[in-house]
Design a protein around this motif. Structure first.
Motif, PDB file in Angstrom:
ATOM      1  N   MET A 276      71.496  29.113  63.221  1.00  0.00           N
ATOM      2  CA  MET A 276      71.301  27.702  63.535  1.00  0.00           C
ATOM      3  C   MET A 276      71.301  26.866  62.271  1.00  0.00           C
ATOM      4  O   MET A 276      70.934  27.337  61.201  1.00  0.00           O
ATOM      5  N   ALA A 277      71.712  25.610  62.408  1.00  0.00           N
ATOM      6  CA  ALA A 277      71.701  24.674  61.284  1.00  0.00           C
ATOM      7  C   ALA A 277      71.505  23.271  61.836  1.00  0.00           C
ATOM      8  O   ALA A 277      71.802  22.996  63.005  1.00  0.00           O
ATOM      9  N   THR A 278      71.002  22.374  60.992  1.00  0.00           N
ATOM     10  CA  THR A 278      70.838  20.970  61.373  1.00  0.00           C
ATOM     11  C   THR A 278      71.602  20.089  60.392  1.00  0.00           C
ATOM     12  O   THR A 278      71.868  20.491  59.258  1.00  0.00           O
ATOM     13  N   ASP A 279      71.956  18.875  60.844  1.00  0.00           N
ATOM     14  CA  ASP A 279      72.625  17.926  59.953  1.00  0.00           C
ATOM     15  C   ASP A 279      71.696  16.756  59.654  1.00  0.00           C
ATOM     16  O   ASP A 279      70.530  16.739  60.077  1.00  0.00           O
ATOM     17  N   GLN A 280      72.213  15.770  58.939  1.00  0.00           N
ATOM     18  CA  GLN A 280      71.384  14.642  58.507  1.00  0.00           C
ATOM     19  C   GLN A 280      70.951  13.746  59.651  1.00  0.00           C
ATOM     20  O   GLN A 280      70.015  12.962  59.508  1.00  0.00           O
ATOM     21  N   GLN A 281      71.618  13.850  60.795  1.00  0.00           N
ATOM     22  CA  GLN A 281      71.242  13.046  61.967  1.00  0.00           C
ATOM     23  C   GLN A 281      70.192  13.743  62.831  1.00  0.00           C
ATOM     24  O   GLN A 281      69.694  13.156  63.793  1.00  0.00           O
ATOM     25  N   GLY A 282      69.870  14.996  62.503  1.00  0.00           N
ATOM     26  CA  GLY A 282      68.916  15.745  63.310  1.00  0.00           C
ATOM     27  C   GLY A 282      69.562  16.534  64.427  1.00  0.00           C
ATOM     28  O   GLY A 282      68.859  17.048  65.313  1.00  0.00           O
ATOM     29  N   SER A 283      70.905  16.663  64.413  1.00  0.00           N
ATOM     30  CA  SER A 283      71.605  17.466  65.410  1.00  0.00           C
ATOM     31  C   SER A 283      71.394  18.947  65.129  1.00  0.00           C
ATOM     32  O   SER A 283      71.180  19.352  63.988  1.00  0.00           O
ATOM     33  N   LEU A 284      71.490  19.762  66.175  1.00  0.00           N
ATOM     34  CA  LEU A 284      71.342  21.207  66.061  1.00  0.00           C
ATOM     35  C   LEU A 284      72.677  21.875  66.313  1.00  0.00           C
ATOM     36  O   LEU A 284      73.329  21.619  67.327  1.00  0.00           O
ATOM     37  N   TYR A 285      73.105  22.744  65.396  1.00  0.00           N
ATOM     38  CA  TYR A 285      74.316  23.542  65.544  1.00  0.00           C
ATOM     39  C   TYR A 285      73.903  24.990  65.798  1.00  0.00           C
ATOM     40  O   TYR A 285      73.040  25.518  65.097  1.00  0.00           O
ATOM     41  N   VAL A 286      74.541  25.620  66.780  1.00  0.00           N
ATOM     42  CA  VAL A 286      74.176  26.988  67.168  1.00  0.00           C
ATOM     43  C   VAL A 286      75.427  27.862  67.171  1.00  0.00           C
ATOM     44  O   VAL A 286      76.443  27.509  67.786  1.00  0.00           O
ATOM     45  N   LEU A 287      75.342  29.001  66.489  1.00  0.00           N
ATOM     46  CA  LEU A 287      76.412  29.992  66.478  1.00  0.00           C
ATOM     47  C   LEU A 287      76.152  31.022  67.572  1.00  0.00           C
ATOM     48  O   LEU A 287      75.062  31.581  67.660  1.00  0.00           O
ATOM     49  N   SER A 288      77.156  31.274  68.409  1.00  0.00           N
ATOM     50  CA  SER A 288      77.055  32.300  69.444  1.00  0.00           C
ATOM     51  C   SER A 288      78.399  32.998  69.553  1.00  0.00           C
ATOM     52  O   SER A 288      79.379  32.610  68.910  1.00  0.00           O
ATOM     53  N   SER A 289      78.449  34.035  70.377  1.00  0.00           N
ATOM     54  CA  SER A 289      79.718  34.752  70.544  1.00  0.00           C
ATOM     55  C   SER A 289      79.813  35.302  71.962  1.00  0.00           C
ATOM     56  O   SER A 289      78.810  35.647  72.587  1.00  0.00           O
ATOM     57  N   ILE A 290      81.034  35.354  72.453  1.00  0.00           N
ATOM     58  CA  ILE A 290      81.323  35.910  73.768  1.00  0.00           C
ATOM     59  C   ILE A 290      82.470  36.914  73.616  1.00  0.00           C
ATOM     60  O   ILE A 290      82.940  37.157  72.492  1.00  0.00           O
ATOM     61  N   GLU A 291      82.908  37.478  74.697  1.00  0.00           N
ATOM     62  CA  GLU A 291      83.909  38.549  74.622  1.00  0.00           C
ATOM     63  C   GLU A 291      85.220  38.084  73.998  1.00  0.00           C
ATOM     64  O   GLU A 291      85.933  38.869  73.375  1.00  0.00           O
ATOM     65  N   THR A 292      85.538  36.797  74.130  1.00  0.00           N
ATOM     66  CA  THR A 292      86.825  36.300  73.627  1.00  0.00           C
ATOM     67  C   THR A 292      86.758  35.747  72.203  1.00  0.00           C
ATOM     68  O   THR A 292      87.799  35.505  71.592  1.00  0.00           O
ATOM     69  N   GLY A 293      85.556  35.526  71.662  1.00  0.00           N
ATOM     70  CA  GLY A 293      85.472  35.007  70.306  1.00  0.00           C
ATOM     71  C   GLY A 293      84.128  34.377  69.989  1.00  0.00           C
ATOM     72  O   GLY A 293      83.168  34.494  70.756  1.00  0.00           O
ATOM     73  N   ALA A 294      84.072  33.709  68.835  1.00  0.00           N
ATOM     74  CA  ALA A 294      82.848  33.061  68.362  1.00  0.00           C
ATOM     75  C   ALA A 294      82.887  31.570  68.679  1.00  0.00           C
ATOM     76  O   ALA A 294      83.964  30.965  68.746  1.00  0.00           O
ATOM     77  N   GLN A 295      81.694  30.998  68.872  1.00  0.00           N
ATOM     78  CA  GLN A 295      81.594  29.584  69.216  1.00  0.00           C
ATOM     79  C   GLN A 295      80.509  28.911  68.383  1.00  0.00           C
ATOM     80  O   GLN A 295      79.516  29.534  68.014  1.00  0.00           O
TER      81      GLN A 295
END
Length: 303
Positions: A276-295
């Motif tokens: 997980m990561a956050t930006d200067q606006q306070g948004s949350l970014y989440v790394l996940s993965s499924i059978e077809t690839g990463a998201q």
């Protein structure tokens, strides 16, 4: 109360204290899909490694977001860092020319350079013990490295320090000249900004040591492990992990601004401190993965 390795006791008195009562799980939020990368070796793909003798598949282990919006993915299977530039809709690749044995973490430092922390590290003479390693990559691909003398390695911060869960302080591997600090120097750790404690399945506590603010969170449903606690423009963001992620934005008085549940499947193994990561606006970014690839999904902060 914290018990450092030297046996002394540090006490912190909170000048501001807030109780936060949460209902059942927050509303579901799928987030905005900002990156969807198939498995592979091309410039807009990420590597996947599966071995019969190992129970987990190996994929991208961590991400981070720079101040200018660039997204970095640690594609350790393909031995590189992928940097996506949304404004130009293109990828840049930095080679990883050093071994990564553990589930590494990645950060942009305040100068925009890529920092990689390997909590497993490399063997050292004469004891053959594994010592965690931290690497700094210049835009030209040059590498500076330092051993990290940490008891319980946790997450990597953006200012080239590593949090030691043994005492919740920060180890400083590099000096101001960019040279590796000796072990004796690293033992003089920085004080942490935050303290977090998971008390029960329904209760957690957070302290912001820079402001003297303390928060006690109660939930009607199990909160799970604490995955993230950080300061954002709206106040604070706390993320808990059970089967899904539960992200809670609240202000300095403890007023809950947004409470959402985010599905974050991991088809491949990820670093729990680096997904997980956050930006200067306070948004949350989440790394996940499924059978077809990463998201990578973006969950926007409260209005």
């Amino acid at each position: 109360v914290r018990y450092p390795s030297k046996g002394t006791i540090d006490l912190f008195a909170a000048t501001k204290f807030a109780l936060i009562a949460l209902p059942e799980e927050g509303s579901a939020d799928p987030g905005e899909l900002v990156l969807a990368l198939p498995w592979g070796k091309e410039s807009a793909e990420v590597g996947l490694l599966s071995r019969e003798e190992e129970p987990f598949k190996k994929g991208p282990s961590a991400l981070d977001v720079a101040e200018d919006g660039r997204i970095a993915l640690l594609d350790n299977v393909n031995e590189r860092v992928l940097i996506f530039q949304p404004k130009e809709d293109r990828f840049k690749s930095l080679p990883v020319i050093f071994p990564l044995k553990g589930l590494a973490d990645i950060q942009f430092n305040r100068g925009g350079q890529v920092i990689i922390f390997d909590p497993e590290g490399e063997q050292t003479e004469p004891s053959k013990a594994l010592i965690p390693q931290i690497y700094r990559l210049s835009p030209e691909g040059l590498v500076s490295r330092a051993p990290v003398f940490v008891k319980i390695p946790a997450w990597l911060t953006g200012d080239l320090t590593v949090v030691d869960l043994a005492d919740s302080k920060q180890v400083v591997p590099f000096n101001d000249l960019g040279e590796a600090n000796e072990r004796e120097i690293q033992q003089h750790k920085r004080a942490a900004e935050f303290l977090v404690k998971h008390v029960t399945n329904e209760e957690s506590r957070f302290v912001d040591l820079t402001t003297g603010s303390a928060f006690q969170v109660h939930s009607a449903s199990p909160l799970g492990a604490i995955s993230l606690f950080t300061r954002v423009p709206q106040g604070y963001l706390a993320v808990f992990e059970t089967e899904n992620l539960r992200a809670i934005w609240f202000d300095v008085t403890g007023n809950v601004l947004k409470d959402v549940t985010v599905a974050a499947p991991h088809y491949s193994e990820v670093n729990p401190y680096g997904r997980m990561a956050t930006d200067q606006q306070g948004s949350l970014y989440v790394l996940s993965s499924i059978e077809t690839g990463a998201q990578v999904r973006l969950i926007k902060p409260p209005d």
